[in-house]
Design an enzyme around this catalytic site. Structure first.
Site, PDB file in Angstrom:
ATOM      1  N   LYS B 115     107.316  25.299 -17.203  1.00  0.00           N
ATOM      2  CA  LYS B 115     107.402  25.635 -15.774  1.00  0.00           C
ATOM      3  C   LYS B 115     107.739  24.409 -14.934  1.00  0.00           C
ATOM      4  O   LYS B 115     108.546  24.489 -14.010  1.00  0.00           O
ATOM      5  CB  LYS B 115     106.085  26.237 -15.298  1.00  0.00           C
ATOM      6  CG  LYS B 115     105.718  27.499 -16.056  1.00  0.00           C
ATOM      7  CD  LYS B 115     105.458  28.688 -15.173  1.00  0.00           C
ATOM      8  CE  LYS B 115     105.429  29.923 -16.055  1.00  0.00           C
ATOM      9  NZ  LYS B 115     105.275  31.172 -15.445  1.00  0.00           N
ATOM     10  N   GLU B 202     100.586  26.160  -4.319  1.00  0.00           N
ATOM     11  CA  GLU B 202     101.916  26.696  -4.081  1.00  0.00           C
ATOM     12  C   GLU B 202     101.825  27.597  -2.867  1.00  0.00           C
ATOM     13  O   GLU B 202     100.813  28.287  -2.685  1.00  0.00           O
ATOM     14  CB  GLU B 202     102.329  27.525  -5.303  1.00  0.00           C
ATOM     15  CG  GLU B 202     103.795  27.814  -5.424  1.00  0.00           C
ATOM     16  CD  GLU B 202     104.072  28.552  -6.737  1.00  0.00           C
ATOM     17  OE1 GLU B 202     104.264  27.893  -7.767  1.00  0.00           O
ATOM     18  OE2 GLU B 202     104.067  29.795  -6.705  1.00  0.00           O
ATOM     19  N   HIS B 237     102.448  42.781 -12.465  1.00  0.00           N
ATOM     20  CA  HIS B 237     103.388  41.715 -12.828  1.00  0.00           C
ATOM     21  C   HIS B 237     104.348  42.108 -13.950  1.00  0.00           C
ATOM     22  O   HIS B 237     105.043  41.256 -14.491  1.00  0.00           O
ATOM     23  CB  HIS B 237     102.653  40.420 -13.191  1.00  0.00           C
ATOM     24  CG  HIS B 237     101.655  39.994 -12.155  1.00  0.00           C
ATOM     25  ND1 HIS B 237     102.034  39.579 -10.900  1.00  0.00           N
ATOM     26  CD2 HIS B 237     100.305  39.969 -12.166  1.00  0.00           C
ATOM     27  CE1 HIS B 237     100.959  39.296 -10.189  1.00  0.00           C
ATOM     28  NE2 HIS B 237      99.891  39.530 -10.932  1.00  0.00           N
ATOM     29  N   ARG B 294     117.121  34.055 -22.653  1.00  0.00           N
ATOM     30  CA  ARG B 294     117.372  35.100 -23.650  1.00  0.00           C
ATOM     31  C   ARG B 294     118.067  36.260 -22.963  1.00  0.00           C
ATOM     32  O   ARG B 294     118.236  36.270 -21.753  1.00  0.00           O
ATOM     33  CB  ARG B 294     116.042  35.595 -24.213  1.00  0.00           C
ATOM     34  CG  ARG B 294     115.130  36.092 -23.104  1.00  0.00           C
ATOM     35  CD  ARG B 294     113.909  36.824 -23.595  1.00  0.00           C
ATOM     36  NE  ARG B 294     112.828  36.779 -22.628  1.00  0.00           N
ATOM     37  CZ  ARG B 294     112.727  37.510 -21.542  1.00  0.00           C
ATOM     38  NH1 ARG B 294     113.677  38.378 -21.245  1.00  0.00           N
ATOM     39  NH2 ARG B 294     111.705  37.394 -20.712  1.00  0.00           N
TER      40      ARG B 294
END
Lengths: 176, 507
Positions: B115, B202, B237, B294
């Protein structure tokens, strides 16, 4: 032939007589003329005649129906693609009642529906719970799944332990 | 490239087999114990057993996959999505065995899989990232310092575990007064869950959308972005509905998002298929979220609106072909496509998995409908893997027509024996917010919570009456124990005779 069918919590009385593919089926006193043609072991095509007046025949409504037995001994009848659960409680020996897991009295024994890992136990012994209240979180098939109470009651036994893997059918919690 | 091993199962293995067939490449399957008669095995030219059903003993075993590739004489390996698709060790093992890996380089997988490294790559490319503390905050950083950082980032602020995932070790803080206790709680939760209590800050975007950009990069330095996908319809999610194009992205916004995505990919020398995910806020600002190295589950909607085959392009890129596509055409969608991820889950029981045997199955088809599936009647949905049974895709000339077509296709979809999310999608596609395109990443969870468990399937009185009629006729004509006698054997004939004898009594 007479049946009592449980659908959506209501009992319906059904009587039928047959002549070839044509049936007269009476549901709670209303009689329908039905032409039933079998497609395979599970599937039927029904043409149901709505009652017409004496001079004009009624409409004939087409229904594609698929019927499968489920694990509790009930039938799942798909009318088109809409599933309807039907418990056949009549004189037939294989029509058996629901096992009482959800409705009614007697203890509710909550079992793991699939193999997985107990992530969280959300209730304590003796706790009062409401229907649909989450009881245990089990991680399986890559997702966390909340298992909920089927009805109101009191937690009498807890067999689930956090972090422990369980097999399908393992008893997790009993609600009295 | 003459023979390709597919290191996967389910619908994506079938999808890759189809691409191989159209290109004259021989597909090779691998299977775990419970997948011996799965469609991907039966559709392949060769199939190799790789072990017990649990993924870590079969589909995640790099050594067994490489052995199968060698035994078959395959010259390439496609990882699909999930399992080892974003595992740089697998990509490296394939290359070390002298085979072609259909995907990016091990180095690119590694970089974009982290990340913080991915975020750094985005910053290098000049692409905005969600404002945050940038550095990790371990236990030595004081409350006062954290409060100062939060002040510069702006409230509401998210406290997130560095090692986190799935919402664990995450707290939303609305005002400075709640910050210190939220940091303590997040650190403690992260320490328990991940063994690492480091957190970072964040900015919490209010009601963002999840918009992503598909990319292809060839081995000669060309990276081309595609028209965006809208993936804001998520349950906990997880994406459940995707569409392309997004109902809210203007051509100008598309131009800036797609060039930003291409810039990030070029920064890391990205090759083959990949996807850059962005959050789009209510003011039309977008932020880099992460990169998926991917083929995505939802790639078919891009194929439908661009008339390209992304899996075939993955293979063509891997064998060194040049991306000779018209860049402008990739950004000009033809019509509109929607995908519903149909799962073996019971929407009326809190979306619990519903594995078991599919007794009957009728998949929709007809104009503009694509069913990417590996389900079939008589087969089990195994308990070991993701319970996706089908990706149902509807394409039409416009969004309203695509919604109408998807609703028609859902009406045609019949799965008996297990519960599926088909009734949930029928409900969702009728919601005014969905129809109007007014939604964000938490919309679905909010509207589901507000339903209070009301059933998705509420049969009308007429439908229940037809079910009663059908159940009665079925029961009277069904002979237990020996089937239904449409064959010619003696038992069945006896069964029918008994049925007829019983029915005589009815008249």
């Amino acid at each position: 032939m007479h049946y009592e069918l449980d659908i959506g919590g209501r009992t319906r009385r059904v009587a039928l007589t047959r002549s070839g593919d044509d049936f007269a089926v009476t549901v709670d006193g209303r009689t329908h003329q039905v032409q039933a043609t079998r497609i395979d072991a599970q599937r039927w095509s029904l043409l149901v005649s709505a009652p017409g007046r004496s001079d004009t025949p009624g409409r004939r409504v087409s229904h594609d129906v698929t019927i499968a037995s489920d694990s509790t001994g009930s039938l799942t009848v798909h009318v088109g693609s809409t599933p309807v659960t039907v418990a056949v409680n009549g004189r037939r020996r294989w029509g058996r009642k629901d096992d009482g897991a959800v409705a009614g009295s007697g203890p509710q024994r909550l079992a793991a529906p699939m193999p997985g890992k107990v992530v969280r136990v959300l209730v304590a012994p003796g706790e009062t719970v409401k229907a649909r209240q989450p009881l245990v979180v089990v991680e399986a098939m890559k997702m966390e799944n909340e298992l909920r109470a089927g009805r109101d009651g009191t937690v009498s036994e807890i067999h689930a332990r956090e972090g422990v893997s369980v097999d399908a059918g393992a008893l997790l919690i009993v609600i009295q | 490239m003459r023979k390709l091993l597919i290191a996967n199962r389910g619908e994506i293995a079938v999808r890759i087999i189809r691409a191989c067939r159209e290109m004259g490449i021989s597909p090779v399957a691998v299977y775990s114990d419970c997948d011996r008669i799965a469609p991907h095995v039966r559709m392949s030219d060769e199939a190799y057993a790789i072990g017990p059903s649990a993924p870590r003993e079969s589909y995640l075993r790099i050594d067994k996959l490489i052995d199968a590739a060698k035994q078959s004489g395959a010259d390439a390996v496609h990882p699909g999505y999930g399992f080892l698709a974003e595992n740089e060790d697998f990509a490296a093992a394939v290359c070390d065995a002298g085979l072609t890996f259909i995907g990016p380089t091990p180095k690119a997988i590694e970089t974009m899989g982290s990340k913080t490294a991915a975020r750094a790559a985005a910053i290098r490319a000049g692409v905005p990232v969600v404002p945050g503390s940038g550095t990790a905050l371990d236990a030595h950083v004081s409350d006062a310092e954290i409060a100062k950082l939060a002040g510069t980032i702006g409230y509401p602020v998210l406290v997130k575990a560095v090692a986190g995932g799935g919402g664990k070790g995450m707290r939303i803080v609305e005002s400075p007064a709640d910050l210190a206790s939220a940091v303590r709680a997040a650190r403690s939760e992260a320490g328990t869950a991940f063994g690492d209590s480091t957190v970072y800050l964040e900015r919490r975007l209010v009601r963002p959308r999840h918009i992503e950009v598909q990319l292809l990069g060839d081995l000669h330095g060309t990276v081309l972005p595609f028209v965006e996908r809208e993936c804001s319809i998520q349950r906990r999610h997880q994406k459940v509905v995707e569409e392309s194009p997004s109902p809210v992205v203007s051509p100008a916004l598309r131009a800036s998002m797609t060039s930003a995505a291409a810039a990030v990919a070029k920064t890391v020398g990205y090759t083959n298929a990949g996807t850059i995910e962005f959050l789009l806020d209510e003011d039309g600002r977008f932020y880099f979220l992460e990169m998926n190295t991917r083929l995505q589950v939802e790639h078919p909607i891009t194929e439908m609106v661009t008339a390209l085959d992304l899996v075939q392009w993955q293979i063509r890129i891997a064998r060194g072909e040049t991306l000779d596509l018209d860049p402008a055409a990739l950004l000009a969608p033809r019509g509109h496509a929607i995908e519903c991820r149909i799962y073996a889950e019971d929407p009326d029981n809190n979306f619990l998995p519903s594995p078991g045997t599919i007794v009957a199955l009728r998949a929709p088809n007809g104009p503009g409908v694509r069913d990417d599936s590996a389900a079939s009647a008589g087969l089990d949905v195994p308990i070991f893997y993701d319970p996706l049974i089908s990706k149902l895709i509807a394409w039409a000339g416009s969004r309203p027509l695509a919604i109408a077509r998807m609703r028609r296709a859902l009406d045609e979809y019949l799965v008996a024996g297990i519960k599926t999310t088909v009734p949930f999608f029928t409900w969702l596609l009728a919601q005014p917010e969905f129809v109007d395109g007014r939604f964000h990443t938490t919309y679905l969870d909010e509207i589901l919570a507000s339903r209070n468990g009301r059933p998705f399937v509420e049969p009308s009185e007429d439908i229940e009456e037809i079910a009663a009629i059908a159940a009665a006729i079925h029961t009277v004509l069904s002979v237990p124990a020996n089937g239904h006698g449409n064959g010619g054997n003696g038992k069945a004939a006896a069964g029918r005779w008994k049925t007829d004898a019983r029915l005589e009594g009815l008249r």
